[in-house]
Design an enzyme around this catalytic site. Structure first.
Site, PDB file in Angstrom:
ATOM      1  N   GLU A 267       0.882  -1.164   0.000  1.00 21.84           N
ATOM      2  CA  GLU A 267       0.000   0.000   0.000  1.00 21.84           C
ATOM      3  C   GLU A 267       0.918   1.211   0.000  1.00 21.84           C
ATOM      4  O   GLU A 267       1.569   1.509   0.994  1.00 21.84           O
ATOM      5  CB  GLU A 267      -0.909  -0.032   1.229  1.00 21.84           C
ATOM      6  CG  GLU A 267      -2.162   0.808   1.079  1.00 21.84           C
ATOM      7  CD  GLU A 267      -1.908   2.282   1.314  1.00 21.84           C
ATOM      8  OE1 GLU A 267      -1.730   3.014   0.304  1.00 21.84           O
ATOM      9  OE2 GLU A 267      -1.887   2.699   2.467  1.00 21.84           O
TER      10      GLU A 267
ATOM     11  N   CYS B  39      -1.838   9.050   2.800  1.00 17.29           N
ATOM     12  CA  CYS B  39      -1.628   8.620   1.408  1.00 17.29           C
ATOM     13  C   CYS B  39      -2.829   8.934   0.532  1.00 17.29           C
ATOM     14  O   CYS B  39      -2.693   9.153  -0.666  1.00 17.29           O
ATOM     15  CB  CYS B  39      -1.309   7.123   1.361  1.00 17.29           C
ATOM     16  SG  CYS B  39      -2.572   6.069   2.115  1.00 17.29           S
TER      17      CYS B  39
END
Length: 487
Positions: A253, A287
């Site tokens: 990720e 993110c």
């Protein structure tokens, strides 16, 4: 009783018990004030070797336990997150610079929630009957992989560790966790203490803070077949390259440069509030942050003016002592990187509408208008409280701009016409899509992940994704009698 008493862990690492690691001590500091929070122990490659060997031995007994015993440990862990939520939130606030609301989200929504979901995962069906043209029972089952390596970052230290640690344990694995040294207390010590108190047998969870040496040792160890990594795209690529040599599975990720598209029919006041949260929440150190505001040309000037006004009025300060909307960024190198991107983008032709200054580690919410498509804040992941605004004239141009990135993590589209927004979303590759919301969204029950440079797909969250991530599929057949072969 406090959960994170320094006398138990200060200067130590955890490998079923607390002991002094082979690495040097690291001074944990409060980014808002620079004050010391204690000495964090650190590990070396030798500590990783010992931890993995102990984990591999303990894992076999753990996997053989009845599922309800594993589920019970996870439920108790969730209850401990809830019982000690105020103490945990205080540590998250002080060590990571999060505001109270974000600390509470990590504790009660993600900390407790991930543990409860993992407890349910331990009791869920883990196979299926398969058809066979022969007279036999044929089925598949999911078995634990053994030892899972988890490497977690600083920005949401509880969330981004527990979402891999909890399901990996629930399905019968042991875990070696490397938290970021900058948040090793709330991202590492906390989890070790939670699972200690929850009754996890020794040897199943190892907490090894450290730098590149420790991460590489976990990735390269032959008895760690699965790596769950959250962090930068560059580091993710390096991990994938290293893991490929030994055919390991990696769940990555990575970064993002997510677009928030604002169509011309929105309620502008509400849209600006949504956009401000998407870019400025947790000082932009997420993110999924709304990194590019793509706004229809008919409303872009008003949008910029209102967003800049919102940015100027948001309170910035120490979240442990003041009621603020935005706390500090994690450290000086991160602040300097953000500021360099802003100044380079201004030099490239962007217009400063708000912010662009800092005091210590407190970076003011920043709005940049008329941003060239070559500017760093448009092309790269910012990871700071910066909202670049670019205009578009029609849906074709909006789709083209949104697709103009190697990342593909999250997408937000705001419009009164939901069908039009959905049609636009279909044209833009993204792991997550949010219609009439900003890009920062996640829940423990939902598969999470991105495409392109944002990672290798949905690898965390939800029963199906977690089973796929942390188990191996095995085909089994059973006959009542030996068959007759023509040999």
């Amino acid at each position: 009783m406090t959960l994170i008493d320094t006398y138990a862990w200060e200067g130590r690492i955890f490998s079923g018990e607390w002991f002094f690691g082979s690495g040097e001590h690291y001074q944990a500091t409060e980014p808002a004030t620079g004050k010391s929070l204690g000495l964090v122990g650190s590990a070396t490659a030798d500590d990783v070797q010992g931890a993995v060997e102990r984990a591999a031995r303990a894992q076999r007994e753990w996997a053989a336990l009845p599922y309800d015993e594993r589920a019970g440990v996870l439920r108790r862990a969730g209850q401990l997150f809830e019982k000690h939520h105020e103490e945990i939130e205080d540590w998250i606030i002080r060590e990571s610079g999060a505001i109270r609301a974000f600390a509470a989200h990590q504790t009660r929504n993600d900390g407790a929630g991930e543990c409860y979901e993992a407890a349910a995962l331990a009791t869920a069906p883990y196979g299926q009957l398969l058809r066979s043209h022969q007279q036999r029972l044929s089925f598949s089952r999911r078995l634990p992989v053994g030892v899972v390596g988890v490497i977690a970052p600083f920005n949401a230290p509880v969330t981004l560790a527990i979402r891999a640690v909890a399901p990996a344990l629930a399905v019968g694995n042991a875990v070696v966790l490397k938290p970021d040294l900058r948040t090793a207390i709330c991202g590492g010590v906390l989890l070790a203490r939670i699972f200690q108190e929850a009754g996890l047998p020794p040897g199943l969870l190892h907490m090894l803070p450290g730098g590149l040496e420790v991460g590489s040792a976990i990735v390269d160890h032959p008895q760690v077949p699965v790596i769950a990594f959250t962090g930068s795209t560059a580091t993710g690529r390096a991990i994938a390259t290293s893991a490929a040599r030994s055919l390991k599975r990696v769940h990555l990720e990575l970064g993002g440069n997510s677009a928030l598209i604002v169509l011309d029919d929105v309620d502008l006041e509400k849209a600006v509030s949504v956009g401000a949260f998407g870019s400025f929440h947790h000082a932009g150190q997420i993110c999924m942050a709304s990194s590019r505001h793509l706004v229809h040309s008919s409303i872009v000037d008003d949008y910029v003016a209102l967003l800049a006004e919102r940015a100027r009025t948001l309170p910035v300060g120490d979240p442990a002592r003041d009621d603020v909307a935005i706390g500090p960024v994690i450290d000086a190198p991160q602040r300097d990187r953000i500021h360099q991107m802003v100044t380079d983008s201004l030099d490239a032709g962007a217009r400063l509408a708000a912010g662009g200054t800092y005091d210590g580690l407190f970076y003011r919410p920043t709005v940049l208008a008329d941003v060239p498509l070559t500017a760093p804040v448009y092309c790269e992941e910012i990871f700071g409280p910066v909202a670049p605004v670019v205009s578009f004239d029609d849906l074709d141009q909006a789709a083209s701009l949104a697709c103009d990135t190697a990342y593909g993590l999250s997408l937000g589209i705001m419009s009164r016409d939901v069908a039009r927004a959905m049609t636009l979303a279909d044209r833009i590759p993204s792991g997550l899509v949010h219609i009439n919301d900003q890009t920062v969204n996640d829940e423990p029950t939902i598969p999470f992940g991105g495409v392109g440079d944002s990672g290798n797909g949905s690898r965390h969250g939800g029963h199906s994704a977690n089973l796929e991530a942390f188990t191996e599929s095995q085909w089994v057949t059973v006959r009542g009698e030996l068959p007759q072969y023509p040999f």
